[in-house]
Write a protein that holds these residues in place. Structure first.
Motif, PDB file in Angstrom:
ATOM      1  N   VAL A  93    -156.995  13.257  29.415  1.00 20.26           N
ATOM      2  CA  VAL A  93    -157.768  13.187  28.175  1.00 20.26           C
ATOM      3  C   VAL A  93    -157.346  14.303  27.221  1.00 20.26           C
ATOM      4  CG1 VAL A  93    -160.074  13.231  27.196  1.00 20.26           C
ATOM      5  CG2 VAL A  93    -159.719  12.196  29.401  1.00 20.26           C
ATOM      6  N   ILE A  94    -157.138  15.489  27.780  1.00 24.49           N
ATOM      7  CA  ILE A  94    -156.726  16.611  26.924  1.00 24.49           C
ATOM      8  C   ILE A  94    -155.366  16.298  26.307  1.00 24.49           C
ATOM      9  CG2 ILE A  94    -156.120  19.062  26.851  1.00 24.49           C
ATOM     10  CD1 ILE A  94    -157.954  19.478  29.229  1.00 24.49           C
ATOM     11  N   SER A 113    -152.406  28.600  24.278  1.00 26.89           N
ATOM     12  CA  SER A 113    -153.785  28.381  24.692  1.00 26.89           C
ATOM     13  C   SER A 113    -153.987  26.925  25.112  1.00 26.89           C
ATOM     14  CB  SER A 113    -154.726  28.734  23.555  1.00 26.89           C
ATOM     15  OG  SER A 113    -156.042  28.496  23.934  1.00 26.89           O
ATOM     16  N   LEU A 114    -153.352  26.009  24.397  1.00 26.93           N
ATOM     17  CA  LEU A 114    -153.502  24.602  24.782  1.00 26.93           C
ATOM     18  C   LEU A 114    -152.945  24.359  26.171  1.00 26.93           C
ATOM     19  CD1 LEU A 114    -152.738  22.772  21.426  1.00 26.93           C
ATOM     20  CD2 LEU A 114    -154.895  22.850  22.668  1.00 26.93           C
ATOM     21  N   ILE A 115    -151.868  25.094  26.501  1.00 28.19           N
ATOM     22  CA  ILE A 115    -151.293  24.931  27.843  1.00 28.19           C
ATOM     23  C   ILE A 115    -152.248  25.495  28.896  1.00 28.19           C
ATOM     24  CG2 ILE A 115    -149.425  25.665  29.375  1.00 28.19           C
ATOM     25  CD1 ILE A 115    -147.562  25.453  26.999  1.00 28.19           C
ATOM     26  N   THR A 116    -152.768  26.719  28.669  1.00 27.85           N
ATOM     27  CA  THR A 116    -153.706  27.269  29.671  1.00 27.85           C
ATOM     28  C   THR A 116    -154.932  26.380  29.799  1.00 27.85           C
ATOM     29  OG1 THR A 116    -153.572  29.137  28.152  1.00 27.85           O
ATOM     30  CG2 THR A 116    -154.051  29.635  30.440  1.00 27.85           C
ATOM     31  N   ARG A 117    -155.365  25.840  28.685  1.00 27.29           N
ATOM     32  CA  ARG A 117    -156.570  25.018  28.763  1.00 27.29           C
ATOM     33  C   ARG A 117    -156.338  23.771  29.601  1.00 27.29           C
ATOM     34  NH1 ARG A 117    -160.135  26.221  23.641  1.00 27.29           N
ATOM     35  NH2 ARG A 117    -159.080  28.094  22.966  1.00 27.29           N
ATOM     36  N   SER A 118    -155.149  23.187  29.486  1.00 30.01           N
ATOM     37  CA  SER A 118    -154.976  21.952  30.261  1.00 30.01           C
ATOM     38  C   SER A 118    -154.462  22.216  31.679  1.00 30.01           C
ATOM     39  CB  SER A 118    -154.066  20.966  29.526  1.00 30.01           C
ATOM     40  OG  SER A 118    -152.886  21.583  29.142  1.00 30.01           O
ATOM     41  N   THR A 119    -154.169  23.462  32.016  1.00 32.89           N
ATOM     42  CA  THR A 119    -153.759  23.737  33.402  1.00 32.89           C
ATOM     43  C   THR A 119    -154.779  24.644  34.081  1.00 32.89           C
ATOM     44  OG1 THR A 119    -152.374  25.500  32.531  1.00 32.89           O
ATOM     45  CG2 THR A 119    -151.294  23.431  33.037  1.00 32.89           C
ATOM     46  N   ASN A 120    -154.722  25.923  33.781  1.00 35.87           N
ATOM     47  CA  ASN A 120    -155.587  26.906  34.434  1.00 35.87           C
ATOM     48  C   ASN A 120    -157.073  26.584  34.273  1.00 35.87           C
ATOM     49  OD1 ASN A 120    -157.146  29.420  34.639  1.00 35.87           O
ATOM     50  ND2 ASN A 120    -155.160  30.317  35.115  1.00 35.87           N
ATOM     51  N   VAL A 122    -158.524  23.744  33.653  1.00 35.60           N
ATOM     52  CA  VAL A 122    -158.904  22.562  34.430  1.00 35.60           C
ATOM     53  C   VAL A 122    -159.025  22.929  35.910  1.00 35.60           C
ATOM     54  CG1 VAL A 122    -158.202  20.254  35.145  1.00 35.60           C
ATOM     55  CG2 VAL A 122    -157.902  20.951  32.782  1.00 35.60           C
ATOM     56  N   ASN A 123    -158.120  23.795  36.390  1.00 33.54           N
ATOM     57  CA  ASN A 123    -158.203  24.233  37.791  1.00 33.54           C
ATOM     58  C   ASN A 123    -159.512  24.922  38.091  1.00 33.54           C
ATOM     59  OD1 ASN A 123    -155.791  23.246  38.461  1.00 33.54           O
ATOM     60  ND2 ASN A 123    -154.684  25.190  38.469  1.00 33.54           N
ATOM     61  N   GLN A 124    -159.951  25.788  37.160  1.00 35.04           N
ATOM     62  CA  GLN A 124    -161.214  26.503  37.371  1.00 35.04           C
ATOM     63  C   GLN A 124    -162.355  25.516  37.538  1.00 35.04           C
ATOM     64  OE1 GLN A 124    -161.392  29.673  37.756  1.00 35.04           O
ATOM     65  NE2 GLN A 124    -159.327  30.205  37.123  1.00 35.04           N
ATOM     66  N   VAL A 125    -162.356  24.511  36.670  1.00 37.17           N
ATOM     67  CA  VAL A 125    -163.436  23.522  36.726  1.00 37.17           C
ATOM     68  C   VAL A 125    -163.351  22.753  38.049  1.00 37.17           C
ATOM     69  CG1 VAL A 125    -164.355  21.449  35.655  1.00 37.17           C
ATOM     70  CG2 VAL A 125    -163.551  23.311  34.236  1.00 37.17           C
ATOM     71  N   GLN A 126    -162.116  22.418  38.425  1.00 38.73           N
ATOM     72  CA  GLN A 126    -161.912  21.673  39.672  1.00 38.73           C
ATOM     73  C   GLN A 126    -162.455  22.466  40.863  1.00 38.73           C
ATOM     74  OE1 GLN A 126    -157.835  20.604  40.253  1.00 38.73           O
ATOM     75  NE2 GLN A 126    -158.196  19.614  42.200  1.00 38.73           N
ATOM     76  N   VAL A 322    -161.418  21.748  22.855  1.00 34.47           N
ATOM     77  CA  VAL A 322    -160.260  20.914  22.538  1.00 34.47           C
ATOM     78  C   VAL A 322    -160.709  19.467  22.365  1.00 34.47           C
ATOM     79  CG1 VAL A 322    -158.046  20.053  23.367  1.00 34.47           C
ATOM     80  CG2 VAL A 322    -158.695  22.408  23.812  1.00 34.47           C
ATOM     81  N   LEU A 323    -161.520  19.005  23.307  1.00 41.69           N
ATOM     82  CA  LEU A 323    -161.896  17.592  23.277  1.00 41.69           C
ATOM     83  C   LEU A 323    -162.785  17.259  22.081  1.00 41.69           C
ATOM     84  CD1 LEU A 323    -162.510  16.916  27.058  1.00 41.69           C
ATOM     85  CD2 LEU A 323    -160.509  16.401  25.673  1.00 41.69           C
TER      86      LEU A 323
END
Ligand code: M5T
Ligand code: MG
Length: 587
Positions: A93-94, A113-120, A122-126, A322-323
């Motif tokens: 989605v991101i 920042s867009l890269i950290t948001r869609s990787t790191n 997301v991992n935190q949330v996971q 972002v979303l």
């Protein structure tokens, strides 16, 4: 976090419900253990009981433990499945959202920042989901269930457990107070680190050539140390929890035994009934000990989740940002059939970059009819790129109108507008893949146009020399091709589509004069029906254009053919004189 919940699909909700079954089973089995333990205590203390009964109770305890183990494995498995499926969707989605962004939104967030948001992030949330699914339901159920079992026993024990829980709560609040803001900072520092690393890698050649490794390292070092310091701080504070938790737990067991001892002592000794009573209290104490430990364990589980929650919540917030960002450039409703083809018109267009101070373009007006070539010339920074970027709506005008085929570009469904336009950017962009996949980029281009596009763009001469011709590998960003080769391939990419309007932003500058000339000839021959907007630095490239627009600091200071402008426009004359001799100009 709550806003992200809508991305959890039905399948995952079902898995979650299934995991609840296992959680209840686990809690039930865990709390069954002390009952058997108390049985065994009674059996051992009571004269004349059967060793077989003890074995049986022991066997049941073992079964319960195994059952509880199996349930917890299942819960863990289900939690990982749900979390992994969810974060996969979140990343998709991101990605989709970021694709819809214009340069304005991307610049506002920054690529790093867009890269950290869609990787790191997301991992935190996971991670939080995995932990939470195992604990959030289990811990309270466990605590309440255990407290209910304790409640029937002597009140002194309940009080001791209560005090321990209160101490832990206070401890938790103190830790949270000191760490919460830091967690937020850590996610931002991740961005900074990512930014420094990316910048260094992108500019590695310049860094080498300037002996600037030390300089770059210092910049990276700063971002890195900041991150280290904050992580250390948070970790130090949170590890402080651990000894305090053990201390509280040990104090609790001590008081339970002590209270037990006092209670047992208070029973008058001598009679058989007294012995019975004492054994009863002792058995209660053993059971209570287990329950109290379960309460504390449940509490510690909650604490662990609460510890990782702030970081994950910050991450979720950042993902949500972002979303929830709506791209400024929005879809219109018109389709591409307007009756006209290949017509571009600027009506009194002015443009200021979002957040920029002054107008970059002021009051620009011109029309390009079907098949015409309109060229833009002007010194660097005069606004040429900014001007052509307005046609495919990379940005929207501040004032005035840009019309394609007689319709304001804002009215088109974006896809319909993009279908009409082929755009070659000032710096060529290559994607990893093959030469062919780069030229026939996206789904619109058809295979049979490949050869033609390679031909017109003068790419054939070097593509022919490659071992696998058009199937040769292209590295990411095309690093295995020369600047001029990449430029020609990006021209080929634009030609492989049947667009009405071709936009070349200074695309001929990396070509030698001979190739430049041949390419332009081929282009004129083969793209007759297409309208061409050409940005150029060299007079030679645009001399034969139907109309030339001269820009100076964003203002349109001249419009006309080469011949007309030489006579009427001083800026144009200056540019021309600096490049060609008087004799050449006279031609
Ligand atoms: C014109 C400013 C830039 C310059 C002016 C691309 C871009 C440009 N600018 C921004 O503020 N933000 C941006 O994202 O706009 O720039 P241009 O249109 O790129 O000029 P050009 O194409 O004529 O120059 P060149 O060097 O490509 O020939 O003041 O600061
Ligand atoms: Mg430019």
């Amino acid at each position: 976090m709550l806003k992200l919940i809508k991305y959890i699909k039905l399948r995952e909700w079902l898995l979650f419900l299934l995991s609840l079954v296992f959680i209840f089973a686990q809690v039930f089995l865990d709390l069954k253990l002390p009952d058997y333990m108390s049985n065994i205590t009674r059996l051992v203390k009571t004269a004349g009981s059967d060793a077989g009964d003890v074995w049986r109770a022991g066997g049941m305890m073992l079964l319960c433990s195994l059952g509880s183990l199996a349930s917890s494995v299942m819960v863990c498995f289900l939690a990982s499945k749900v979390a992994a499926g969810f974060s996969r969707r979140l990343r998709a989605v991101i990605f989709e959202k970021v694709e819809s962004f214009t340069l304005e939104e991307i610049n506002a967030f920054s690529t790093a920042s867009l890269i950290t948001r869609s990787t790191n992030d997301v991992n935190q949330v996971q991670m939080l989901i995995i932990m939470a699914m195992q604990v959030v339901v289990k811990a309270p159920v466990m605590a309440v269930w255990a407290i209910m079992k304790i409640a029937g026993k002597a009140w002194q024990w309940s009080l001791a457990t209560g005090i321990a829980v209160a101490v832990l709560t206070v401890l938790l609040l103190v830790v949270l107070k000191f760490t919460f803001s830091r967690f937020k900072k850590i996610q931002w520092l991740q961005d900074a680190l990512n930014h420094a690393a990316r910048e260094n890698l992108n500019g590695i050649r310049v860094v080498r050539a300037h002996n600037a490794e030390d300089y770059q390292e210092k910049k990276f070092e700063k971002a890195n140390t900041d991150l280290l310091e904050n992580s250390l701080y948070v970790n130090r504070v949170t590890t402080l929890m651990s000894p305090f938790m053990s201390l509280t737990m040990n104090c609790l067991s001590m008081s339970i035994y002590w209270i037990g001892a006092v209670l047992i002592n208070s029973v008058a000794s001598g009679t058989a009934a007294a012995v019975e009573l004492r054994v009863g209290i002792f058995a209660d104490m053993i059971v209570l000990m287990s329950y109290a430990m379960q309460v504390i364990a449940a509490f510690i589980m909650i604490i662990i989740v609460i510890m990782i929650a702030p970081r994950a919540l910050v991450a979720a917030g950042r993902i949500n940002e972002v979303l929830e960002t709506e791209p400024k450039v929005t879809d219109g409703t018109r389709d591409g059939n307007t009756g006209l083809r290949g017509e571009v018109e600027f009506r009194n267009v002015s443009f200021t970059y979002p957040g920029g101070s002054g107008a970059v373009l002021e009051n620009i007006s011109f029309t390009a009819h079907r098949g015409e070539t309109v060229a833009f010339i002007g010194s660097t920074g005069s606004g040429k790129t900014s001007l052509v970027n307005l046609v495919p709506r990379f940005y929207d005008v501040t004032e005035g109108e840009v019309l394609v085929d007689g319709v304001n570009v804002k009215e088109y469904v974006l896809e319909e507008l993009y279908k009409k336009i082929s755009y070659v950017p000032q710096t060529s962009v290559m994607f990893s893949g093959t030469v062919k996949s780069n030229v026939l980029f996206g789904s619109h281009a058809r295979e049979e146009r490949l050869e033609k596009a390679l031909g017109i763009s003068m790419s054939e001469e070097f593509v022919d020399e490659l071992e696998d011709r058009e199937n040769s590998e292209m590295a990411q960003r095309g690093t295995n091709f020369s600047g001029g080769q990449k430029q020609r391939l990006s021209i080929a990419r634009a030609l492989s589509r049947e667009a009405e309007i071709l936009i070349f932003d200074d695309t001929f500058s990396a070509l030698d004069f001979k190739t430049d000339r041949e390419l332009r000839d081929a282009l004129n021959r083969e793209t007759e029906g297409m309208t061409k907007l050409i940005v150029a630095q060299r007079i030679g490239t645009i001399m034969s254009a139907d109309r030339i627009i001269v820009l100076d600091e964003g203002r349109q200071v001249g419009t006309g053919t080469h011949g007309e402008l030489l006579k009427s426009c001083e800026v144009y004359r200056q540019i021309a004189l600096s490049q060609l001799s008087e004799e050449e100009l006279a031609l």
